[in-house]
Scaffold this motif. Structure first.
Motif, mmCIF file in Angstrom:
data_model
loop_
_atom_site.group_PDB
_atom_site.id
_atom_site.type_symbol
_atom_site.label_atom_id
_atom_site.label_comp_id
_atom_site.label_asym_id
_atom_site.label_seq_id
_atom_site.Cartn_x
_atom_site.Cartn_y
_atom_site.Cartn_z
ATOM 1 N N TRP A 251 45.517 35.638 48.896
ATOM 2 C CA TRP A 251 45.764 34.311 48.313
ATOM 3 C C TRP A 251 45.130 33.264 49.209
ATOM 4 N N ARG B 198 46.354 30.729 50.427
ATOM 5 C CA ARG B 198 47.259 30.277 51.496
ATOM 6 C C ARG B 198 47.159 31.145 52.747
ATOM 7 N N ARG C 209 39.806 22.849 48.335
ATOM 8 C CA ARG C 209 40.242 22.717 46.939
ATOM 9 C C ARG C 209 40.201 24.043 46.188
ATOM 10 N N LEU C 210 40.677 25.070 46.839
ATOM 11 C CA LEU C 210 40.787 26.358 46.145
ATOM 12 C C LEU C 210 41.988 26.281 45.214
ATOM 13 N N LEU C 211 41.947 27.054 44.143
ATOM 14 C CA LEU C 211 43.076 27.084 43.228
ATOM 15 C C LEU C 211 44.097 28.063 43.800
ATOM 16 N N PRO C 212 45.272 27.559 44.172
ATOM 17 C CA PRO C 212 46.198 28.407 44.933
ATOM 18 C C PRO C 212 46.724 29.606 44.145
ATOM 19 N N TRP C 213 46.630 29.551 42.800
ATOM 20 C CA TRP C 213 47.181 30.657 42.002
ATOM 21 C C TRP C 213 46.141 31.738 41.726
ATOM 22 N N GLU D 136 37.990 18.976 51.478
ATOM 23 C CA GLU D 136 39.013 20.026 51.493
ATOM 24 C C GLU D 136 38.463 21.174 50.651
ATOM 25 N N GLY E 138 34.789 33.415 41.599
ATOM 26 C CA GLY E 138 34.257 33.637 40.256
ATOM 27 C C GLY E 138 34.648 32.573 39.254
ATOM 28 N N PHE E 139 35.310 31.513 39.708
ATOM 29 C CA PHE E 139 35.859 30.522 38.777
ATOM 30 C C PHE E 139 34.796 29.912 37.859
ATOM 31 N N ARG F 7 32.069 29.687 46.174
ATOM 32 C CA ARG F 7 32.383 29.309 44.794
ATOM 33 C C ARG F 7 31.328 28.359 44.225
#
Lengths: 261, 285
Positions: A124, A126, A81-85, A79, A93-94, A140
């Protein structure tokens, strides 16, 4: 070089998932791991990523023992697994929090451009399609320039057309910095399109069954007879790996030398 | 909570009654929300007419105009604002105390398994005690003035916040946490960059539930001997036989409860824009 030396894993509940898996993978090599379900493919990948610890054996990258996640090893999951926020750009850039904001912005912009999502920088997660989200996940993982990139069935949730598209795209991105790619897959086509080497595993307990070198020049034509030939070889090996009556003598290729034909 | 939903409509009755007929055409256009107003406005109107026609003397159930007049009267004398400020400041202090304690303990219980095993059974046992049962003890310990009232409100706010925070932390997606691990986040960075944003939606819900209970408990607190506050207005109205004052206080409770809840919603909406949920769009509306 990524060296796996007799890596084994027994889970606390007694499941013997992986047994004495050894392989040496050169920098820049693309290796596909294929096998029936329960053959320890994901277990192996998680051990290399440092997410789980192997119960026996060692994983070393350039003589550094890997027991926890390492900066030189990136991973892409099934998946996205992106951070939804976080916006798409912030997701990419995480892993760059040590860089200055300006340097980070620049790298992210380049990566966005590279995966063809420059117009989605402020969207976003989503709002992305499955294929776009997985491209962001790839960006990423690649942006910190890992030496080894692990991929755990990265395209299995996508439709056939998007999958092909992303396979080509992954090769294209790989060509930029040429990291080592280690890819777990169910898809014989995918293994043959991408890999220099296909490692076929057999289940219960998971171990290396056969190694097939795919020496086809890139870009590979999915419709060429050579391609079909390799596909058939992998399929045959898979069939044999799942047949419990295969005599042990046939598994001699576990030593890693009987892959010539 | 059901009370809070119904009563603002009752309040609006007073405002819209005179112009209901004139704006009936406009109402049809906003049929959706107007539909919810139909019942309370209709009932209020019917009651107003019944009292006006002499079918009832309206002594025990005052008509809307009388309630409105009572409110205006209280407001003019400056008493209304005194009572509102007293109640509001009690709710605010109790809410803040309860939220701080609930967040702290909830986070500890959610984050450390050992602390949870140590702490949670006791907290759950305390939660099983009807909070009003603390009142006599609080009065003995803290006196009959502000402290015991605020303590009671804080107790009411504490439990939903504690449960909400703990539950939210425990249900953070392992897969997302793994992303943090692969990027080698340190403990504090993991909390700041993964856990906090992940628990935020559930935390906002916990705050709103806590606030609802805070409003509930302020009434209980003001019943136990207060000389000012909306709860005092209720008791005063009962003892002196002024039903209009009781209903007026109830209506004000509804307005304040709904407004403060809405304030939390508005304040947190920008932080939750990312949410991809069934109700996600309603947050902005």
């Amino acid at each position: 070089m990524l060296a796996l030396d007799r890596v084994g894993k027994t889970y606390p509940n007694g499941v013997h998932a992986l047994e004495r898996f050894s392989a040496n993978i050169k920098l820049g090599e693309i290796v596909a791991i294929i096998g029936g379900s329960g053959c320890g493919k994901s277990t192996l990948l998680r051990a290399i990523a440092g997410l789980d610890r192997a119960t026996t054996g060692t994983v070393t990258l350039d003589d550094i023992a890997i027991t926890a996640p390492h900066a030189k090893i990136g991973i892409i999951f099934q998946e996205p697994r992106l951070l939804p926020w976080l916006s798409v750009a912030d997701n990419i850039g995480f892993g760059l929090s040590e860089l200055s904001a300006a340097a980070r912005r620049e790298k992210v912009a380049r990566a966005l451009d590279r995966v063809g999502l420059a117009d989605k920088a402020n969207a976003w997660p989503r709002e992305l399609s499955g294929g776009q989200a997985q491209r962001v996940a790839i960006a990423r993982a690649l942006v910190p320039q890992p030496e080894v990139l692990l991929l755990d069935e990265p395209f299995s949730a996508l439709d056939a057309f998007t999958r092909r598209d992303l396979q080509d795209h992954l090769l294209d991105l790989w060509n930029d910095t040429r990291p080592t790619l280690m890819l777990v897959t169910h898809d014989v086509d995918e293994a043959v399109v991408l890999a220099d080497r296909v490692l076929v595993m057999r289940p219960r307990p998971g171990r290396l069954f056969e190694e097939i070198k795919v020496n086809l020049a890139r870009p590979r034509d999915r419709n060429s007879p050579h391609f079909d030939n390799f596909k058939r070889r992998v399929l045959t090996a898979l069939d044999r790996s799942l047949d419990r009556n295969v005599p042990d003598a046939d598994a001699k290729s576990t030593t890693g030398e009987a892959m010539w034909w | 909570m059901a009370m809070t939903v119904e009563l603002p409509a009752l309040e609006r009755t007073d405002a819209t009654t005179p112009e209901t007929k004139a704006s009936s055409a406009r109402l049809r256009r906003y049929a959706g929300p107007a539909l919810g107003l139909l019942l309370p406005v209709g009932l209020a109107l019917a009651w107003e007419i019944a009292v006006w026609a002499g079918l009832s003397n309206g002594r025990l159930v005052p008509p809307p105009t009388k309630i409105f007049a009572t409110m205006v009267e209280l407001a003019k004398s400056g008493e209304l604002s005194r009572h509102i400020i007293a109640t509001l400041s009690r709710v605010a202090s109790g809410f803040i105390l309860g939220v701080v304690a609930g967040t702290l303990f909830g986070a500890i219980s959610g984050y450390w398994g050992l602390a949870r095993r140590l702490l949670d059974p006791t907290v759950q046992a305390l939660r099983a005690i009807p909070s009003i049962a603390w009142v006599p003890l609080f009065i003995l310990w803290l006196g009959i003035f502000e402290t015991s009232k605020i303590a009671l409100i804080a107790v009411g706010v504490f439990f939903p916040v504690y449960l909400g925070v703990m539950g939210a932390i425990l249900s953070v997606d392992r897969k997302i946490v793994e992303v943090g691990r692969t990027f080698r986040l340190s403990g504090p960075a993991m909390i700041r960059r993964i856990l906090l944003p992940a628990v935020l939606p559930a935390y906002v819900v916990a705050l709103r539930v806590g606030l609802g209970l805070g409003w509930m408990f302020v009434v209980a607190a003001e019943f136990m001997g207060a000389s000012e506050g909306l709860g005092y207005l209720l008791i005063d109205g009962q003892q002196l036989g002024k039903p209009a004052q009781i209903v007026a206080a109830i209506v004000i409770f509804a307005i304040l409860g709904k407004t403060t809840d809405w304030l939390i919603e508005i304040a947190t909406a920008p932080l939750l824009r990312w949410q991809d949920a069934f109700g996600g769009k309603s947050g902005a509306a």
